[in-house]
Design a protein around this motif. Sequence first.
Motif, PDB file in Angstrom:
ATOM      1  N   HIS A  35     -95.227  72.937 -10.989  1.00 45.77           N
ATOM      2  CA  HIS A  35     -95.045  72.137  -9.762  1.00 45.77           C
ATOM      3  C   HIS A  35     -95.789  72.748  -8.576  1.00 45.77           C
ATOM      4  O   HIS A  35     -96.185  72.032  -7.660  1.00 45.77           O
ATOM      5  N   ILE A  36     -96.033  74.065  -8.624  1.00 40.86           N
ATOM      6  CA  ILE A  36     -96.863  74.659  -7.576  1.00 40.86           C
ATOM      7  C   ILE A  36     -98.328  74.257  -7.793  1.00 40.86           C
ATOM      8  O   ILE A  36     -99.027  73.887  -6.843  1.00 40.86           O
ATOM      9  N   MET A  37     -98.750  74.308  -9.049  1.00 44.67           N
ATOM     10  CA  MET A  37    -100.130  73.928  -9.363  1.00 44.67           C
ATOM     11  C   MET A  37    -100.422  72.499  -8.887  1.00 44.67           C
ATOM     12  O   MET A  37    -101.442  72.246  -8.221  1.00 44.67           O
ATOM     13  N   THR A  38     -99.531  71.588  -9.200  1.00 48.95           N
ATOM     14  CA  THR A  38     -99.768  70.193  -8.795  1.00 48.95           C
ATOM     15  C   THR A  38     -99.460  69.992  -7.306  1.00 48.95           C
ATOM     16  O   THR A  38    -100.161  69.234  -6.629  1.00 48.95           O
ATOM     17  N   GLY A  39     -98.450  70.696  -6.823  1.00 44.67           N
ATOM     18  CA  GLY A  39     -98.051  70.503  -5.423  1.00 44.67           C
ATOM     19  C   GLY A  39     -99.101  70.982  -4.432  1.00 44.67           C
ATOM     20  O   GLY A  39     -99.311  70.349  -3.392  1.00 44.67           O
ATOM     21  N   LEU A  74     -97.571  84.095  -5.345  1.00 46.55           N
ATOM     22  CA  LEU A  74     -96.177  84.418  -5.701  1.00 46.55           C
ATOM     23  C   LEU A  74     -95.343  83.163  -5.930  1.00 46.55           C
ATOM     24  O   LEU A  74     -94.380  83.165  -6.700  1.00 46.55           O
ATOM     25  N   SER A  75     -95.753  82.057  -5.272  1.00 44.79           N
ATOM     26  CA  SER A  75     -95.018  80.800  -5.455  1.00 44.79           C
ATOM     27  C   SER A  75     -95.103  80.291  -6.886  1.00 44.79           C
ATOM     28  O   SER A  75     -94.239  79.544  -7.343  1.00 44.79           O
ATOM     29  N   PHE A  76     -96.142  80.691  -7.602  1.00 42.67           N
ATOM     30  CA  PHE A  76     -96.263  80.245  -8.991  1.00 42.67           C
ATOM     31  C   PHE A  76     -95.110  80.755  -9.854  1.00 42.67           C
ATOM     32  O   PHE A  76     -94.851  80.215 -10.920  1.00 42.67           O
ATOM     33  N   VAL A  77     -94.456  81.825  -9.394  1.00 42.22           N
ATOM     34  CA  VAL A  77     -93.238  82.265 -10.079  1.00 42.22           C
ATOM     35  C   VAL A  77     -92.026  82.158  -9.143  1.00 42.22           C
ATOM     36  O   VAL A  77     -90.997  82.802  -9.368  1.00 42.22           O
ATOM     37  N   GLY A  78     -92.161  81.341  -8.119  1.00 40.87           N
ATOM     38  CA  GLY A  78     -91.014  80.953  -7.312  1.00 40.87           C
ATOM     39  C   GLY A  78     -90.435  82.016  -6.392  1.00 40.87           C
ATOM     40  O   GLY A  78     -89.353  81.812  -5.823  1.00 40.87           O
ATOM     41  N   ILE A  79     -91.133  83.130  -6.230  1.00 45.09           N
ATOM     42  CA  ILE A  79     -90.508  84.246  -5.500  1.00 45.09           C
ATOM     43  C   ILE A  79     -90.226  83.909  -4.027  1.00 45.09           C
ATOM     44  O   ILE A  79     -89.084  84.065  -3.567  1.00 45.09           O
ATOM     45  N   PRO A  80     -91.207  83.405  -3.262  1.00 45.27           N
ATOM     46  CA  PRO A  80     -90.881  83.137  -1.843  1.00 45.27           C
ATOM     47  C   PRO A  80     -89.800  82.075  -1.684  1.00 45.27           C
ATOM     48  O   PRO A  80     -88.954  82.176  -0.789  1.00 45.27           O
TER      49      PRO A  80
END
Lengths: 103, 360
Positions: free
Chosen positions: B239-243, B159-165
């Motif tokens: 940024h989630i992918m790299t983070g 879900l973080s890949f679309v920033g939801i949390p």
Amino acid sequence: MPWIDACATTDIDEEDLIRFDHAGATYAIYHSPEGKFYATAGLCSHENVHLCDGLVMDHIIECPKHNGQFDYRTGEAKRAPVCINLKTYKTKVEAGRVFIEVS
Amino acid sequence: MSNRNYSLLGPDGKRAVEIGLAAAEWYHTDVPRKEMKAFMQRSDMPAIRDTVILYGLMILFAAIGIAFWPSPWTIPVWLAYGVLYGSASDSRWHEAGHGTAFKTLWMNNAVYEIASFMIMRNSATWRWSHARHHTDTYIVGRDPEIAVMRPGVLGKLLLSFVGIPEVWGYIPRMITNAISGPTPDERTFVPQSEWPKVIRIARISLAIYAATIALALWMQSILPLMVIGLPRMYGAWHHIMTGLLQHGGLADNVIDHRLNSRTVYMNPVSRFIYWNMNYHVEHHMFPMVPYHALPALHAAIKHDLPAPNPSIAAAFAEMWPALNRQLQFEDYFLQRDLPKTAKPYRMDFHEAALGQTAAE
């Protein structure tokens, strides 16, 4: 207050610093771009990191861990995360040696 | 098997302090002082160039998207705008926060404030949060920026890949900060002198979002939110992918960044968006080196580091099975081989931090 022989003037490049340990305390000694010498406490007031690995830019010392900055001439904290000023010590140069006045 | 407690007010953090793991002296590769001074030197020009390109592209993409709204042909333009807004802002927040991106202080501060707003982080709070992340990197109960907790909640990561949390957590936190200042956990790392700034920043952010929502209601269109706010979600994936790759699947509770951080070779576009933070072991070991000097630093110290992953895909292929294994075996972590030229890993404190003895 005793004056302590800390190092030779040639031990520190201009716009750089070295670490100096004495009687269980650690100090940082700076050589400014205009050729003057300064001394401060050797540990950052934020989290006790040795400043000797940091970067000197003009009259600023930047802590190597969190990039907090101080003016090493006055000890003033200039950039977060440092908030507490550094203790400074008087210096003098005699016969090519740098002395600091420790309390 | 241990059950980690990630609360900054919990027992793991307390134990880390008691055993000397918190604020410990970390391993550093030896680099001659003159060489390190050269790596640390600051310059405005690389970051000015990159910032002009970044903001120039954002203005261009937003202008095209607005001009041709609501044509479906603008979708690729919005996706590109979103990545620059919702992902490049993460790396700009990071580098400008360190104060290493630019030589000039006000330039760092200006980019830091803009990026913090876009990535939805209170600029006052997160400056201190990130300082703690560097003091106690991936030390359980001490580091407030542990992205992959154990056992991982893979659904939340996706879900973080679309920033939801993150957005879901940010909105009530912003309102709380605007009303009453830092939350109790934030007060463990934000000094009291900074609390008024936390409130001020939260109120400014709240006012901008309220104005944007009001404009959207008045226009009866989602368009204002496509420009401000929503790109934090539809552009978050990069940024989630790299983070996730920064520390995912690696060790926690150690004092050697070679054990808990990952360097990955990436394509030039991702490196621009990520501002060279793919050299993550190097960044953590020497955080005063600017992003533009990290490739040179990497070349100088790679003899002492585990081999970098050759690509983003290869890094995920290494990390994802480790995250899956941590679902069953919480203490599992990847320990990459070091080259023969490297000094041994430092595992001090690791067992003690988990409440174990070395024999267990």
